[in-house]
Design a protein around this motif. Structure first.
Motif, PDB file in Angstrom:
ATOM      1  N   GLN A 188       0.857  -1.170   0.004  1.00 41.50           N
ATOM      2  CA  GLN A 188      -0.005  -0.247   0.000  1.00 41.50           C
ATOM      3  C   GLN A 188       1.069   0.876  -0.496  1.00 41.50           C
ATOM      4  O   GLN A 188       0.130   2.478  -0.020  1.00 41.50           O
ATOM      5  CB  GLN A 188      -1.327   0.039   0.893  1.00 41.50           C
ATOM      6  N   HIS A 189       2.420   1.003  -0.185  1.00 42.69           N
ATOM      7  CA  HIS A 189       3.010   1.933   0.054  1.00 42.69           C
ATOM      8  C   HIS A 189       3.432   2.645  -1.396  1.00 42.69           C
ATOM      9  O   HIS A 189       4.801   2.486  -2.106  1.00 42.69           O
ATOM     10  CB  HIS A 189       4.558   1.924   0.513  1.00 42.69           C
ATOM     11  N   ARG A 190       3.076   4.126  -1.270  1.00 44.63           N
ATOM     12  CA  ARG A 190       3.268   4.714  -2.592  1.00 44.63           C
ATOM     13  C   ARG A 190       4.756   5.440  -2.919  1.00 44.63           C
ATOM     14  O   ARG A 190       4.948   5.845  -1.727  1.00 44.63           O
ATOM     15  CB  ARG A 190       2.658   5.505  -3.105  1.00 44.63           C
ATOM     16  N   LEU A 191       5.586   4.895  -3.638  1.00 43.93           N
ATOM     17  CA  LEU A 191       7.197   5.766  -3.811  1.00 43.93           C
ATOM     18  C   LEU A 191       7.075   7.057  -3.982  1.00 43.93           C
ATOM     19  O   LEU A 191       6.246   7.239  -5.060  1.00 43.93           O
ATOM     20  CB  LEU A 191       7.592   4.609  -4.122  1.00 43.93           C
ATOM     21  N   ARG A 192       7.594   7.858  -3.636  1.00 44.72           N
ATOM     22  CA  ARG A 192       7.942   9.215  -4.237  1.00 44.72           C
ATOM     23  C   ARG A 192       9.119   9.383  -5.580  1.00 44.72           C
ATOM     24  O   ARG A 192      10.191   8.767  -5.131  1.00 44.72           O
ATOM     25  CB  ARG A 192       8.324   9.828  -2.508  1.00 44.72           C
ATOM     26  N   PRO A 193       8.675   9.533  -6.684  1.00 46.26           N
ATOM     27  CA  PRO A 193       9.504   9.556  -7.373  1.00 46.26           C
ATOM     28  C   PRO A 193      10.539  10.539  -7.266  1.00 46.26           C
ATOM     29  O   PRO A 193      11.639  10.849  -7.416  1.00 46.26           O
ATOM     30  CB  PRO A 193       8.692  10.484  -8.419  1.00 46.26           C
ATOM     31  N   ASP A 194      10.571  11.855  -6.324  1.00 51.94           N
ATOM     32  CA  ASP A 194      11.779  12.276  -5.656  1.00 51.94           C
ATOM     33  C   ASP A 194      12.551  11.962  -5.007  1.00 51.94           C
ATOM     34  O   ASP A 194      14.136  12.742  -4.333  1.00 51.94           O
ATOM     35  CB  ASP A 194      11.314  13.936  -5.698  1.00 51.94           C
ATOM     36  N   ALA A 195      12.106  11.029  -4.118  1.00 50.57           N
ATOM     37  CA  ALA A 195      13.273  10.062  -3.474  1.00 50.57           C
ATOM     38  C   ALA A 195      14.572   9.433  -3.262  1.00 50.57           C
ATOM     39  O   ALA A 195      13.631   8.729  -4.858  1.00 50.57           O
ATOM     40  CB  ALA A 195      12.154   8.963  -2.245  1.00 50.57           C
ATOM     41  N   LYS A 196      14.664   9.597  -2.673  1.00 49.51           N
ATOM     42  CA  LYS A 196      16.000   8.273  -3.133  1.00 49.51           C
ATOM     43  C   LYS A 196      16.561   6.618  -2.637  1.00 49.51           C
ATOM     44  O   LYS A 196      15.865   6.931  -0.535  1.00 49.51           O
ATOM     45  CB  LYS A 196      17.434   8.815  -2.952  1.00 49.51           C
ATOM     46  N   TYR A 197      15.861   5.621  -2.724  1.00 55.16           N
ATOM     47  CA  TYR A 197      15.368   4.783  -2.441  1.00 55.16           C
ATOM     48  C   TYR A 197      17.003   3.924  -2.404  1.00 55.16           C
ATOM     49  O   TYR A 197      17.827   3.633  -3.453  1.00 55.16           O
ATOM     50  CB  TYR A 197      14.771   3.493  -2.793  1.00 55.16           C
ATOM     51  N   ALA A 198      17.312   2.575  -1.376  1.00 53.73           N
ATOM     52  CA  ALA A 198      18.352   1.926  -1.277  1.00 53.73           C
ATOM     53  C   ALA A 198      17.793   0.709  -1.474  1.00 53.73           C
ATOM     54  O   ALA A 198      16.821  -0.147  -0.630  1.00 53.73           O
ATOM     55  CB  ALA A 198      19.493   2.223  -0.094  1.00 53.73           C
ATOM     56  N   VAL A 199      17.833  -0.511  -2.045  1.00 52.99           N
ATOM     57  CA  VAL A 199      17.259  -1.833  -2.127  1.00 52.99           C
ATOM     58  C   VAL A 199      18.359  -2.888  -1.441  1.00 52.99           C
ATOM     59  O   VAL A 199      19.923  -2.766  -1.631  1.00 52.99           O
ATOM     60  CB  VAL A 199      17.140  -2.660  -3.652  1.00 52.99           C
ATOM     61  N   ILE A 200      18.322  -3.553  -0.152  1.00 52.08           N
ATOM     62  CA  ILE A 200      18.754  -3.846   0.731  1.00 52.08           C
ATOM     63  C   ILE A 200      18.687  -5.735   0.194  1.00 52.08           C
ATOM     64  O   ILE A 200      17.021  -6.368   0.599  1.00 52.08           O
ATOM     65  CB  ILE A 200      19.327  -3.506   2.626  1.00 52.08           C
ATOM     66  N   SER A 201      19.761  -6.499   0.312  1.00 49.03           N
ATOM     67  CA  SER A 201      18.632  -8.196  -0.110  1.00 49.03           C
ATOM     68  C   SER A 201      19.657  -8.851   0.748  1.00 49.03           C
ATOM     69  O   SER A 201      22.020  -8.926  -0.347  1.00 49.03           O
ATOM     70  CB  SER A 201      18.620  -8.105  -1.223  1.00 49.03           C
ATOM     71  N   GLN A 202      20.116  -9.582   1.268  1.00 46.94           N
ATOM     72  CA  GLN A 202      21.140 -10.641   1.895  1.00 46.94           C
ATOM     73  C   GLN A 202      20.071 -11.928   2.252  1.00 46.94           C
ATOM     74  O   GLN A 202      18.620 -11.790   2.077  1.00 46.94           O
ATOM     75  CB  GLN A 202      21.447 -10.165   3.550  1.00 46.94           C
ATOM     76  N   ALA A 203      20.785 -13.336   1.839  1.00 49.36           N
ATOM     77  CA  ALA A 203      20.940 -14.585   2.279  1.00 49.36           C
ATOM     78  C   ALA A 203      20.097 -14.891   3.780  1.00 49.36           C
ATOM     79  O   ALA A 203      21.208 -14.426   4.402  1.00 49.36           O
ATOM     80  CB  ALA A 203      21.397 -15.413   1.470  1.00 49.36           C
ATOM     81  N   ALA A 204      19.353 -15.045   3.701  1.00 52.39           N
ATOM     82  CA  ALA A 204      18.551 -15.720   4.606  1.00 52.39           C
ATOM     83  C   ALA A 204      18.980 -16.813   5.404  1.00 52.39           C
ATOM     84  O   ALA A 204      19.217 -17.821   4.871  1.00 52.39           O
ATOM     85  CB  ALA A 204      17.073 -15.579   5.212  1.00 52.39           C
ATOM     86  N   SER A 205      19.597 -16.874   6.518  1.00 49.69           N
ATOM     87  CA  SER A 205      19.992 -18.834   7.779  1.00 49.69           C
ATOM     88  C   SER A 205      18.645 -18.655   8.383  1.00 49.69           C
ATOM     89  O   SER A 205      18.613 -18.088   8.912  1.00 49.69           O
ATOM     90  CB  SER A 205      21.074 -17.777   8.130  1.00 49.69           C
ATOM     91  N   VAL A 206      18.480 -19.457   8.230  1.00 52.51           N
ATOM     92  CA  VAL A 206      17.090 -20.123   8.449  1.00 52.51           C
ATOM     93  C   VAL A 206      17.688 -21.299   9.223  1.00 52.51           C
ATOM     94  O   VAL A 206      18.298 -22.326   9.187  1.00 52.51           O
ATOM     95  CB  VAL A 206      16.559 -20.378   7.916  1.00 52.51           C
ATOM     96  N   ASP A 207      16.911 -21.182  11.088  1.00 55.28           N
ATOM     97  CA  ASP A 207      17.757 -22.855  11.940  1.00 55.28           C
ATOM     98  C   ASP A 207      16.625 -23.096  12.039  1.00 55.28           C
ATOM     99  O   ASP A 207      15.364 -22.819  12.586  1.00 55.28           O
ATOM    100  CB  ASP A 207      18.823 -22.260  12.937  1.00 55.28           C
TER     101      ASP A 207
END
Length: 121
Positions: free
Chosen positions: A97-116
């Motif tokens: 439901q979150h509309r992204l602002r065209p003037d904002a700078k976004y960073a994508v963070i992606s890491q592999a999850a370690s699941v026990d």
């Protein structure tokens, strides 16, 4: 809940009438002779495919604009939730439901999850 209706997907293609000639065009890898064809256009066929509407929470749908591409998870009853919305230029413009602002700078963070799987919780 808000109902989202979709435009029909329209595609058209040319219909042709082809007849084989007695001229060899190629020999296939299986040894089959492929004859040259003379083709003429006999018209155009248009196909229209419709997508049934879906119902999503109003907060998910309130910022969606015409001609944007919606990816959603829906059940058999066509009710569900919006995941992402992309503009006509295929740019991500909404996440859930979150509309992204065209003037904002976004960073994508992606890491592999370690699941026990031994831990319960």
């Amino acid at each position: 809940m808000t109902e989202i209706a979709f435009e029909d997907t329209v595609s058209s293609y040319e219909l042709t009438d082809c007849v084989e000639t007695n001229r060899v065009d190629a020999i296939g890898s299986d040894g089959r002779i492929i004859y040259r064809q003379n083709c003429r256009s006999i018209g155009t066929k248009t196909e229209r495919h419709s997508t049934p509407p879906m119902r999503v929470p109003t907060r998910d749908a309130k910022n969606i604009r015409a001609r944007e591409e919606v990816t959603a998870l829906v059940g058999r009853d066509r009710a569900g939730g919006v995941l992402v919305v992309r503009s006509a230029k295929a740019q991500l413009v909404q996440f859930r439901q979150h509309r992204l602002r065209p003037d904002a700078k976004y960073a994508v963070i992606s890491q592999a999850a370690s699941v026990d799987r031994q831990k319960k919780g």
